[in-house]
Design an enzyme around this catalytic site. Structure first.
Site, short mmCIF file in Angstrom:
data_model
loop_
_atom_site.label_atom_id
_atom_site.label_comp_id
_atom_site.label_asym_id
_atom_site.label_seq_id
_atom_site.Cartn_x
_atom_site.Cartn_y
_atom_site.Cartn_z
N HIS A 152 0.84 -1.20 0.00
CA HIS A 152 0.00 0.00 0.00
C HIS A 152 0.87 1.24 0.00
O HIS A 152 1.58 1.52 0.97
CB HIS A 152 -0.93 0.02 1.21
CG HIS A 152 -1.97 1.11 1.14
ND1 HIS A 152 -2.97 1.12 0.19
CD2 HIS A 152 -2.16 2.22 1.89
CE1 HIS A 152 -3.74 2.18 0.36
NE2 HIS A 152 -3.26 2.87 1.38
N HIS A 207 1.01 5.53 -1.38
CA HIS A 207 0.59 6.75 -2.05
C HIS A 207 1.88 7.52 -2.30
O HIS A 207 2.39 8.21 -1.40
CB HIS A 207 -0.36 7.58 -1.19
CG HIS A 207 -1.62 6.88 -0.79
ND1 HIS A 207 -2.61 6.58 -1.69
CD2 HIS A 207 -2.06 6.44 0.42
CE1 HIS A 207 -3.62 5.97 -1.06
NE2 HIS A 207 -3.30 5.88 0.23
N ARG A 243 -5.14 15.48 6.37
CA ARG A 243 -5.65 15.33 5.00
C ARG A 243 -5.67 16.66 4.26
O ARG A 243 -5.43 16.71 3.05
CB ARG A 243 -7.06 14.71 5.03
CG ARG A 243 -7.57 14.30 3.66
CD ARG A 243 -8.89 13.60 3.75
NE ARG A 243 -9.97 14.52 4.09
CZ ARG A 243 -11.26 14.31 3.80
NH1 ARG A 243 -11.63 13.20 3.18
NH2 ARG A 243 -12.17 15.19 4.14
N TYR A 274 -5.17 7.54 -7.09
CA TYR A 274 -6.42 8.25 -7.37
C TYR A 274 -6.21 9.67 -7.89
O TYR A 274 -7.16 10.43 -8.08
CB TYR A 274 -7.32 8.30 -6.11
CG TYR A 274 -6.68 8.85 -4.87
CD1 TYR A 274 -6.60 10.21 -4.63
CD2 TYR A 274 -6.17 7.99 -3.90
CE1 TYR A 274 -6.02 10.72 -3.47
CE2 TYR A 274 -5.58 8.48 -2.74
CZ TYR A 274 -5.52 9.84 -2.53
OH TYR A 274 -4.93 10.33 -1.39
N HIS A 317 -11.73 3.66 -3.22
CA HIS A 317 -11.03 4.47 -2.22
C HIS A 317 -11.55 4.17 -0.83
O HIS A 317 -10.77 3.94 0.10
CB HIS A 317 -11.15 5.96 -2.51
CG HIS A 317 -10.44 6.80 -1.50
ND1 HIS A 317 -11.06 7.21 -0.33
CD2 HIS A 317 -9.17 7.26 -1.45
CE1 HIS A 317 -10.19 7.89 0.39
NE2 HIS A 317 -9.03 7.95 -0.26
N HIS A 341 -9.62 1.09 1.17
CA HIS A 341 -9.44 1.60 2.53
C HIS A 341 -10.67 1.21 3.34
O HIS A 341 -11.79 1.54 2.96
CB HIS A 341 -9.34 3.13 2.53
CG HIS A 341 -8.09 3.68 1.94
ND1 HIS A 341 -8.08 4.75 1.08
CD2 HIS A 341 -6.78 3.34 2.11
CE1 HIS A 341 -6.84 5.05 0.73
NE2 HIS A 341 -6.03 4.20 1.34
N HIS A 394 -5.89 -1.21 6.24
CA HIS A 394 -6.02 -0.72 7.62
C HIS A 394 -6.93 -1.64 8.44
O HIS A 394 -6.49 -2.20 9.43
CB HIS A 394 -6.50 0.73 7.70
CG HIS A 394 -5.64 1.69 6.97
ND1 HIS A 394 -4.31 1.84 7.26
CD2 HIS A 394 -5.91 2.55 5.94
CE1 HIS A 394 -3.78 2.75 6.46
NE2 HIS A 394 -4.72 3.19 5.64
N ASP A 440 2.22 3.08 3.03
CA ASP A 440 1.11 4.02 2.95
C ASP A 440 1.59 5.45 2.72
O ASP A 440 1.97 5.83 1.62
CB ASP A 440 0.25 3.89 4.20
CG ASP A 440 -1.08 4.64 4.10
OD1 ASP A 440 -1.36 5.24 3.04
OD2 ASP A 440 -1.84 4.61 5.07
#
Length: 456
Positions: free
Chosen positions: A70, A72, A93, A132, A214, A241, A278, A329
């Site tokens: 995983h 990003h 975020r 994404y 997502h 997720h 997760h 992640d």
């Protein structure tokens, strides 16, 4: 077909550590420069006390290549900058969105190439990129609608690691609400439009195309089945997720009268090729659903602790039948050995007991089960017929010096770090040799330059 012999001072062969192992590797083509070929292990010979003539000598402990299930990639630009002040996942975020808005296909390639090279230095031979960031800011598609995904694929090839591009459906800001402004570049509008775009992406040398939802907040319930069907029809990995935050669980209960896991089950998302990422805040019923469907669990302990998410029920999930994998992640650090031991050490803190997983079990999560979750079922073991992807961890650093040889796996898992990786081999090709990357000579500079470019 070219044949290379690697002599391994110590090798983890799944159940135990063996001294003096020779791996005969058929490279299936060039072993220099970008590209993979079909390099595979053709033979494993134990009890080889001295290196055979002409063999490539790897001193330390060699294990199968690590799988980062995983990632990003663009979150790597956040390292350090998000450690100022207090907050929660939700405040973190907002900072992440500001970085996402600045990326173009060219700058994303440069950043991801450096990030994937950092992974190779850490012994990672395949990455699951949960992707994404599809369109230009504001949501306008690029001339090539998959320009951002292709940039990631090219970056992984340049860095010498395999990639499973988990192209992600992201359609809503929350349970049917329209995307917010900074989410417009994530969305295709509908799951059907997402599927039409993703259909243009193809598996190729070193590349698998998978799918991702997502989250249940970002894909409306009536469109979950479309994404699941796309993955099922292509026998592709499907990741999601799942229950990372209690706020998402509460909102799902309010919107649908059920937990996110129950909602995914109702729409046919769970199954052996699906991995929940997760899986932190689950009910006993959720755990039973995931286990009985053999849906996988990808734990990302360094991110889960960095974002104050909580400690997931990994032990209960595995006992219920959910295979465990590991991911870095948000790349607070890129170190799969740290992810592996953190899963065990977190559980020790939670239960105040030790020994929930052996070193071998943690290595399996970081290798074979991780690769399987990414669609590379023929990777993650040192055996004849497997992909020739492996990494060597030093046993003579200040962290690892002085182990009992038969306990080298325990030393590696519970004491070593990414800094102790000396060699990484992918498809029989030496990507990292003596701690140096073969095609990205200065990974630190590449990271610094690519991140500075984003900051303007």
């Amino acid at each position: 077909m070219p044949l290379t012999t690697y002599w391994l001072e110590h090798a983890w062969l799944g159940a135990n550590v063996e001294p003096g192992v020779a791996l005969d590797v058929s490279t299936g083509g060039s072993t220099a420069g970008p590209g993979f070929g079909d390099g595979r292990v053709s033979a494993v010979r134990t009890g080889v006390d001295t290196p055979p003539p002409g063999a490539v000598v790897l001193r330390g402990l060699t294990v199968p290549g690590l799988a980062n299930a995983h990632s990003h990639a663009f979150h790597r630009a956040l390292r350090g900058t998000v450690q100022v002040g207090s907050g929660t996942f939700w405040t973190w975020r907002e900072v992440m969105y500001t970085v996402a808005q600045r990326l173009t296909p060219d700058t994303y390639f440069a950043l991801a190439r450096a990030v994937y090279a950092e992974m190779a230095l850490a012994g990672i031979t395949s990455v699951g990129e949960f992707h994404y960031l599809h369109h230009a800011p504001g949501g306008t598609p690029y001339a090539d609608p998959n320009a951002m995904g292709e940039a990631l694929i090219a970056a992984a090839a340049d860095a010498g690691i395999r990639i499973t591009l988990l192209d992600t459906a992201y359609l809503s800001s929350g349970f049917g609400a329209a995307p917010e402004h900074h989410q417009l570049r994530f969305t295709d509008g509908t799951a059907d439009a997402w599927a039409e775009r993703v259909e243009r992406l193809k598996d190729r040398d070193g590349v698998r195309i998978g799918a991702a939802i997502h989250s249940v907040r970002a894909v409306p319930a009536d469109q979950l089945a479309t994404v699941a069907r796309w993955a099922r029809d292509r026998e592709a990995p499907l990741h999601v997720h799942l229950s990372e935050q209690t706020a998402e669980n509460d909102a799902c209960l309010a919107a649908h009268g059920m937990t996110p896991t129950q909602l995914l089950a109702e729409h046919g998302v769970l199954g052996a090729r699906t991995t929940g990422v997760h899986n932190t805040h689950l009910t006993d019923g959720d755990i039973a659903l995931l286990g009985s469907s053999t849906t996988g669990t990808c734990m990302c302990p360094t991110t889960e602790r960095d974002l104050a998410d909580g400690i997931g029920p990994a032990v209960a999930l595995q006992r219920a039948g959910s295979p465990l994998s590991l991911g870095s992640d948000s790349h607070a650090v890129i170190d799969l050995l740290e992810e592996a031991r953190a899963m065990e050490l977190n559980e020790r803190l939670r239960t105040r007991t030790r020994g929930h997983w052996t070193a071998a079990a943690l290595l399996r999560a970081a290798t074979a089960d991780g690769h399987a979750a990414l669609g590379w079922a023929d990777a993650g073991t040192l055996e004849a017929g497997a992909l020739a992807d492996f990494t060597t961890i030093a046993l003579d650093s200040v962290r690892t010096a002085g182990p009992v040889p038969r306990l080298a796996a325990e030393t590696a898992v519970f004491a070593a770090s990414a800094a102790d990786v000396r060699h990484t081999v992918v498809a029989g090709r030496h990507v990292v040799r003596d701690g140096a990357h073969s095609s990205v000579p200065d990974v630190a500079r590449a990271l610094a330059d690519s991140i500075a470019a984003l900051r303007g």
